[in-house]
Design an enzyme around this catalytic site. Structure first.
Site, short mmCIF file in Angstrom:
data_model
loop_
_atom_site.label_atom_id
_atom_site.label_comp_id
_atom_site.label_asym_id
_atom_site.label_seq_id
_atom_site.Cartn_x
_atom_site.Cartn_y
_atom_site.Cartn_z
N ASP A 199 0.87 -1.18 0.00
CA ASP A 199 0.00 0.00 0.00
C ASP A 199 0.90 1.23 0.00
OD1 ASP A 199 -2.24 1.74 0.20
OD2 ASP A 199 -3.31 0.28 1.44
N ASP A 226 3.48 1.99 -5.19
CA ASP A 226 2.30 2.23 -6.01
C ASP A 226 1.98 0.98 -6.81
OD1 ASP A 226 0.32 3.11 -7.69
OD2 ASP A 226 1.54 4.62 -8.70
N PHE A 227 0.87 0.31 -6.46
CA PHE A 227 0.56 -0.94 -7.17
C PHE A 227 0.05 -0.69 -8.58
CE2 PHE A 227 -3.02 -0.59 -3.93
CZ PHE A 227 -3.90 0.09 -4.77
N HIS A 245 -13.32 -0.96 -6.73
CA HIS A 245 -14.53 -0.13 -6.80
C HIS A 245 -14.25 1.35 -6.61
CE1 HIS A 245 -15.74 -0.49 -2.22
NE2 HIS A 245 -14.57 0.09 -2.39
#
Length: 345
Positions: A199, A226-227, A245
């Site tokens: 994260d 940063d994924f 979402h």
């Protein structure tokens, strides 16, 4: 002729912001904590909260009228329905409520009509940036948001750990797992597993304490990155809970594609989210539509149907293998996917 009962019900719905603000004020003033297990007068509570006693008494009576408090001859007590608002009880809902009581959230919802007209998150009109920019600029609000996500993560962790077969799994990568509550629950239930928590630096700030308290810190690596740029390789299961979402399709495909590029043939992606029905009716859980509208006001994301998840996965070079049963009252489900035949996208 208008049905008087229908009109009365609409009045209750339309003025629902008033009870919400009453609860907001009570939580901000820590009233549930102050009167837990005791009876206090409005004057005594005013001293402890540095508030105006006559005004506070009116708030307390309002809270009694909606069942959060009880009013007695000798003062006010916390009603059973108000117990979850305490900060010191297991299962407290206070952390989940706090970020959504922030004045910017209220202002953003006040611009719902503008949001519907433009199709853009109204929080961006209010603040000039994204909701994630807001969390980064306001450390207290950002901490409240991550605390709320931790409550949600903890609530589903045990259900996921029990219902999903992790028997042949060795490494679980939790993408967007915040303070590690979800991953801690999974690792705690399955001693053979190792974990990688990914994260932002702000998101993982509380992770060492959470993982240590759960007794799993020695089996978990914390990665602040940063994924959307990259994800760690070597995972057998890539868990993505309450992340997709928040984002538009293109960003979701980027994240899923990053997973696809590092996954082995036996690895799986586990998306943990609500699955929206294709048609909404009176039997639909209101949580789903409220959550979807909240996402519209605050983000570029939305709640998605099984067909929409399938399309995201296909665009990222993945294919759906199954959707599990709801994980408890929240309605979250496990959407499992594997690498599709052919090259990564």
């Amino acid at each position: 002729m208008i049905d008087p009962m229908a009109a009365a019900n609409l009045y209750r719905l339309a003025f629902g912001f008033i009870p919400a603000q009453m609860i907001h004020a009570a939580v901000r003033l820590r009233i549930p904590d102050l009167i837990a297990g005791r009876t206090l007068t409005a004057g005594e509570l005013a001293e402890r909260t540095a508030t105006h006693a006559p005004a506070l008494r009116r708030l307390l009576r309002g809270l009694a009228s909606i069942g959060v408090l009880e009013e007695h001859d000798d003062g006010f007590r916390l009603a059973p329905a108000g117990e979850p608002l305490r900060s010191d009880v297991p299962g407290s809902v206070r952390p989940m409520l706090m970020p959504y009581f922030h004045e910017t959230m209220w202002a953003s919802w006040g611009r719902l009509t503008d949001c519907v007209r433009s199709g853009q998150p109204s929080v961006e009109t209010v603040t000039g940036g994204s909701v994630f920019d807001l969390f980064a600029a306001d450390p207290e609000l950002g901490a409240e948001f991550h605390a709320a996500m931790a409550v949600s993560g903890g609530a589903e962790a045990q259900a996921l750990a029990r219902s999903y077969d992790f028997g042949d799994v060795r490494t679980v990568v939790d993408l967007g797992g915040g303070n590690g509550a979800l991953l801690a629950g999974i690792l705690g239930h399955h001693p053979h597993l190792r974990g990688i928590l990914v994260d932002t630096p702000v998101g993982v700030a509380g992770a060492p304490d959470t993982l240590t308290a759960a007794g799993v810190a020695d089996r978990c690596d914390i990665v602040a990155e940063d994924f959307f740029a990259s994800v760690p390789d070597g995972g057998d299961r890539y868990v993505i809970k309450s992340v997709l979402h928040d984002w538009e399709d293109e960003r979701c495909v980027t994240l899923l594609g990053n997973c696809r590029r590092v996954m082995s043939d036996t690895a799986r992606v586990l998306i943990v989210e609500v699955v929206a029905p294709p048609v909404v009716d009176a039997t639909t859980d209101p949580f789903l539509t409220v959550s979807d509208l909240n996402l519209m006001v605050l983000t570029h994301g939305r709640e998605r149907t099984d067909e929409e998840f399938t399309e995201l996965l296909r665009a990222a070079g993945l294919e759906l293998t199954g959707i599990g049963a709801p994980l408890g009252f929240s309605g979250y489900r496990v959407i499992e996917a594997r690498t599709a035949a052919g090259p990564a996208q």
